[in-house]
Scaffold this motif. Structure first.
Motif, PDB file in Angstrom:
ATOM      1  N   PRO A  84      12.722  -4.347   3.381  1.00  0.00           N
ATOM      2  CA  PRO A  84      11.546  -3.759   4.032  1.00  0.00           C
ATOM      3  C   PRO A  84      11.570  -2.235   4.035  1.00  0.00           C
ATOM      4  O   PRO A  84      10.519  -1.583   4.010  1.00  0.00           O
ATOM      5  N   TRP A  85      12.760  -1.647   4.047  1.00  0.00           N
ATOM      6  CA  TRP A  85      12.867  -0.184   4.021  1.00  0.00           C
ATOM      7  C   TRP A  85      12.335   0.387   2.708  1.00  0.00           C
ATOM      8  O   TRP A  85      11.748   1.476   2.686  1.00  0.00           O
ATOM      9  N   ALA A  88       8.526   0.306   2.802  1.00  0.00           N
ATOM     10  CA  ALA A  88       8.017   1.325   3.725  1.00  0.00           C
ATOM     11  C   ALA A  88       8.102   2.722   3.117  1.00  0.00           C
ATOM     12  O   ALA A  88       7.182   3.539   3.248  1.00  0.00           O
ATOM     13  N   GLN A  89       9.196   3.009   2.432  1.00  0.00           N
ATOM     14  CA  GLN A  89       9.399   4.359   1.902  1.00  0.00           C
ATOM     15  C   GLN A  89       8.584   4.635   0.644  1.00  0.00           C
ATOM     16  O   GLN A  89       8.173   5.771   0.409  1.00  0.00           O
ATOM     17  N   ASP A  92       5.219   5.958   1.723  1.00  0.00           N
ATOM     18  CA  ASP A  92       5.251   6.780   2.941  1.00  0.00           C
ATOM     19  C   ASP A  92       4.564   8.122   2.687  1.00  0.00           C
ATOM     20  O   ASP A  92       5.181   9.081   2.220  1.00  0.00           O
TER      21      ASP A  92
END
Length: 257
Positions: A84-85, A88-89, A92
């Motif tokens: 998930p990171w 998200a990034q 972003d």
């Protein structure tokens, strides 16, 4: 004229794609050879470039880093439920500069691999040894939440460092994705689901369509294989062949493009 500009653009892209293929053939020789060599890596690079552009990464440097992330995390890293990171990034927009943004996620990926693979990939190598020794045919006939619990327990035992890093929630999301994918391929047995989920856990949630692992897609979509048992056995056998062939070098060390 527009037609001339488009022809020039295609020439530039073809030259750039070829340069990227040669770069990754040099830095990931085992992975590229096991994938099938230059034609398959060209397919991966072209797919990666298009995916990078869809996220707003259009310069050659940005695309090179994006394709590098595919080698490190899998072709669907931008939507992998166990990462998930990364999702998200990658989008972003609080970081306005796309180059700074893609370099940030590349740094996060390097740190992720250092933590999960360990020094000299020792954690990864031990996980590969455990997978080779595990008898997938011993799976119980559980369903629902019990099946998820048993899969979580298995993945934690096979690769505890990776499980600890991504946590239970992300792992359960991956398991649900793997179960849904299994159903699309006509796989409903516990043994079959475990094989595919474990592959996704190790190689990325998109390994069933990843150009790095054409054997997986070939087996899962081969209409000449009749019966779920035969398909699962073939998938497991090819996965073990891949694991044995790549055992000499832990996957995912990831040099900077």
């Amino acid at each position: 004229r527009n037609a001339q500009m488009e022809a020039l653009r295609r020439q530039v892209l073809a030259r750039f794609d070829k340069q990227l293929v040669q770069h990754f053939m040099h830095f990931y020789p085992i992975e590229c050879r096991l994938a099938g060599g230059e034609p398959q890596i060209l397919r991966l690079v072209q797919r990666g470039r298009r995916r990078a552009e869809s996220h707003g990464y259009v310069t050659q440097g940005q695309v090179a880093l994006y394709v590098g992330l595919i080698f490190m995390l899998g072709s669907d890293f931008d939507r992998d439920p166990q990462l998930p990171w990364a999702a998200a990034q990658i989008d972003d927009t609080s970081i306005a500069d796309p180059t700074a943004r893609i370099r940030r996620i590349y740094g996060s990926a390097v740190e992720y691999l250092r933590t999960t693979a360990g020094d000299n990939t020792r954690h990864l190598v031990r996980a590969m040894v455990r997978i080779r020794a595990h008898d997938f045919s011993t799976a119980s006939d559980s369903t629902g939440e019990q099946r998820e619990n048993e899969l979580c327990d298995l993945l934690n035992r096979l690769y505890p460092e990776k499980y600890a890093f991504q946590g239970e929630t992300a792992t359960r999301n991956l398991i649900r994705h793997g179960i849904e994918s299994s159903a699309r391929y006509g796989i409903s047995s516990s043994a079959g689901i475990i094989v595919l989920v474990t592959l996704m856990f190790m190689l990325g949630s998109g390994c069933d369509k990843d150009p790095l692992y054409p054997w997986a897609q070939g087996i899962l979509e081969d209409a000449t294989i009749t019966g779920e048992g035969a398909r699962v056995n073939r998938l497991h056998a090819e996965a073990m062949n891949y694991l044995n062939a790549s055992f000499v070098r832990g996957k995912g060390e990831g040099e900077q493009p």
